[in-house]
Design an enzyme around this catalytic site. Structure first.
Site, short mmCIF file in Angstrom:
data_model
loop_
_atom_site.label_atom_id
_atom_site.label_comp_id
_atom_site.label_asym_id
_atom_site.label_seq_id
_atom_site.Cartn_x
_atom_site.Cartn_y
_atom_site.Cartn_z
N LEU A 6 0.84 -1.21 0.00
CA LEU A 6 0.00 0.00 0.00
C LEU A 6 0.87 1.25 0.00
O LEU A 6 1.58 1.52 0.96
CB LEU A 6 -0.91 0.01 1.24
CG LEU A 6 -1.80 -1.21 1.41
CD1 LEU A 6 -2.69 -1.05 2.64
CD2 LEU A 6 -2.65 -1.44 0.16
N ALA A 8 -0.40 4.42 -1.43
CA ALA A 8 -1.23 5.50 -2.00
C ALA A 8 -1.54 6.59 -0.99
O ALA A 8 -2.29 7.51 -1.29
CB ALA A 8 -2.53 4.91 -2.55
N GLY A 9 -0.96 6.49 0.19
CA GLY A 9 -1.27 7.48 1.24
C GLY A 9 -0.65 8.84 0.93
O GLY A 9 0.25 8.97 0.10
N GLY A 83 -8.99 4.89 2.56
CA GLY A 83 -8.73 3.86 3.56
C GLY A 83 -8.05 2.63 2.99
O GLY A 83 -8.00 2.43 1.77
N THR A 84 -7.52 1.83 3.90
CA THR A 84 -6.69 0.69 3.49
C THR A 84 -7.51 -0.42 2.81
O THR A 84 -7.02 -1.07 1.89
CB THR A 84 -5.93 0.13 4.70
OG1 THR A 84 -6.83 0.07 5.82
CG2 THR A 84 -4.76 1.01 5.08
N GLY A 136 -3.11 -0.15 17.14
CA GLY A 136 -4.06 -1.24 17.06
C GLY A 136 -3.41 -2.43 17.75
O GLY A 136 -2.27 -2.77 17.46
N HIS A 311 29.43 26.36 6.17
CA HIS A 311 30.57 26.42 7.09
C HIS A 311 30.13 26.74 8.51
O HIS A 311 29.11 27.40 8.72
CB HIS A 311 31.65 27.39 6.63
CG HIS A 311 31.16 28.62 5.93
ND1 HIS A 311 31.95 29.41 5.16
CD2 HIS A 311 29.93 29.18 5.88
CE1 HIS A 311 31.25 30.39 4.66
NE2 HIS A 311 30.04 30.28 5.08
P1 TTP Z 1 -1.50 5.74 7.00
O1 TTP Z 1 -0.14 5.86 7.60
O2 TTP Z 1 -2.66 5.56 7.90
O3 TTP Z 1 -1.78 6.99 6.05
P2 TTP Z 1 -0.76 7.88 5.25
O4 TTP Z 1 0.39 7.10 4.75
O5 TTP Z 1 -1.53 8.63 4.20
O6 TTP Z 1 -0.19 8.90 6.33
P3 TTP Z 1 -0.90 10.12 7.07
O7 TTP Z 1 -1.85 9.53 8.07
O8 TTP Z 1 0.28 10.79 7.72
O9 TTP Z 1 -1.56 11.02 6.05
O10 TTP Z 1 -1.54 4.54 5.96
C1 TTP Z 1 -1.03 3.26 6.19
C2 TTP Z 1 -0.58 2.69 4.86
O11 TTP Z 1 -1.66 2.54 3.97
C3 TTP Z 1 0.42 3.54 4.17
O12 TTP Z 1 1.36 2.68 3.57
C4 TTP Z 1 -0.39 4.29 3.12
C5 TTP Z 1 -1.48 3.31 2.79
N1 TTP Z 1 -2.78 3.90 2.46
C6 TTP Z 1 -3.27 3.75 1.16
O13 TTP Z 1 -2.60 3.18 0.29
N2 TTP Z 1 -4.49 4.27 0.87
C7 TTP Z 1 -5.27 4.92 1.78
O14 TTP Z 1 -6.38 5.35 1.47
C8 TTP Z 1 -4.72 5.07 3.12
C9 TTP Z 1 -5.53 5.78 4.18
C10 TTP Z 1 -3.50 4.54 3.40
#
Ligand code: TTP
Length: 396
Positions: A6, A8-9, A83-84, A136, A311
């Site tokens: 993942l 895409a965050g 979201g994840t 969690g 420097h």
């Molecule tokens: P998070 O760390 O919760 O989200 P983030 O990486 O965007 O960071 P921040 O909260 O600082 O904005 O995400 C956990 C992992 O999941 C991370 O690898 C990013 C990924 N993710 C996605 O791919 N898509 C999403 O919609 C979200 C929320 C997270």
């Protein structure tokens, strides 16, 4: 094991460092953060990587292309960061039949533990911490199987925190469509995990080492980890009277001048110059074209592309963004007088970094005047300026 990573965050807690590039592309030991996650997955036996990309996805695609160390890399696009579970839903379309693993692309995992995760049925990776109340936390049943995850519990059921690493059976792919929006407005992968846990066969795999890289000081910790794994190599131009420690890499095109001491672990990247008479210690990354000049001390810091401390400056426990220029005599404070943990503002909240030693986080293109002093924990927005002789005690 086919593995969804993942990436895409947005990485908003990493601001201002994610202003220009997505968190998975931030530099860790000279490579993007997510490339360490992918490399560990491949080493642990991943058969295919599916990278879920969104925010500034072209950077990620450009870096990986269509394979990594002989393993195919495919992409799935998550249009909006919802979201994840939503992210994995995007990936399911390009997965083959059979079980699949999911890893957070902003975390570092040790390879043998990932191997254990891959080796068997449904599983969730965990890491033992002293105080799990802000994570969690895994609940386990009498047989040691995971029975659920409790978010930020006041009374934690265990010390095992969810490391964001899972193996799901094929059918879980369909369950992603049943996930409902959570209170915080996201579609959470842990809902799918909860459903899986009802079957009573989800293994908790305890990881030996794990680091979630969400906040700026965790980028320093990620660099400490990965710089520590480098093997010494000198391809650049190093003066005969410079002293390099055991774990120092000087890339081709980098210059280390006379009187310099680099204790290491450190990586000095192509185009960077160090010295004369500079002192680089602790785990430090000197990025491409960065410059550490005469009588400058850099300790345990990351200097990104083109960052310059010309420097007579001190830079400790800090993340210094692209093309930042520290004027002569700029001093970074990295310790409070009361010895307490340094605090920092993350997305508007004042939080403890958990570190006695923490310097500053500097957004790209910031310029400091001569003899300025920067207080521990201060964060600079991109393009900030500091007057000569100024003492900066608050974020700007
Ligand atoms: P998070 O760390 O919760 O989200 P983030 O990486 O965007 O960071 P921040 O909260 O600082 O904005 O995400 C956990 C992992 O999941 C991370 O690898 C990013 C990924 N993710 C996605 O791919 N898509 C999403 O919609 C979200 C929320 C997270």
């Amino acid at each position: 094991m086919q593995t969804v990573v993942l990436a895409a965050g947005v990485g908003s807690r990493m601001g201002p460092l994610t202003d220009e590039r997505p968190k998975p592309m931030l530099p860790v030991a000279g490579r993007p953060l997510v490339s360490h996650t992918v490399a560990s997955a491949v080493e642990a036996g991943a058969s295919k990587i599916v990278l879920v990309v969104g925010y500034q996805s072209e950077d990620v695609r450009e870096h990986f292309g269509d394979e990594y160390a002989g393993v195919p890399v495919e992409y799935a696009v998550q249009e909006e960061q919802r979201g994840t579970a939503d992210a994995v839903r995007a990936a399911v379309e390009v997965l083959d039949d059979g079980p699949f693993a999911v890893l957070n692309g902003d975390a570092l995992y040790d390879v043998p533990s990932l191997g254990d995760l891959y080796d068997g049925g449904p599983a969730v990776g965990s890491f033992e911490v002293a105080d799990p109340t802000s994570y969690g936390v895994l609940r386990t049943d009498d047989a040691g199987h995971v029975s659920g995850v409790v978010e930020k519990p006041e009374d934690p059921p265990s010390n095992l925190v969810n490391a964001g690493a899972y193996v799901f059976p094929e059918e879980a792919g369909a369950w992603l469509h049943d996930v409902e929006e959570s209170e915080r407005g996201e579609f959470e992968l842990t809902d799918v995990l909860d459903r899986l846990c009802e079957r009573g066969d989800v293994r908790a795999v305890a990881f030996d080492r794990w680091l979630d890289v969400g906040r700026p000081w965790e980028l320093l910790e990620a660099n400490e980890w990965k710089l520590g794994e480098l093997e010494a190599q000198v391809d650049g131009d190093v003066s005969d009277d410079a002293e390099l420690g055991d774990s120092v890499v000087v890339e081709e095109g980098a210059t280390v001048r006379s009187g310099v001491v680099v204790e290491g672990p450190a990586l000095i990247q192509s185009g960077a110059t160090v010295g004369p008479n500079a002192y680089v210690r602790g785990a430090s990354l000197v990025g491409p074209n960065a410059k550490i000049g005469h009588a400058v001390e850099v300790k345990n810091s990351v200097l990104m592309d083109g960052a310059t401390a010309g420097h007579l400056s001190y830079v400790g426990d800090s993340v210094v963004g692209r093309d930042v220029n520290f004027g002569a005599g700029t001093q970074v404070a990295n310790l409070r007088h009361d010895g307490g943990d340094v605090k920092m503002t993350v997305k508007g909240d004042r939080v403890s970094t958990g570190r006695r030693k923490m310097g500053v986080v500097v957004g790209h293109d910031t310029k400091t005047g001569i003899n300025s002093s920067l207080d521990a924990g201060v964060v600079f927005s991109p393009g900030s300026t500091v007057e000569p002789g100024e003492s900066v005690t608050r974020d700007r």
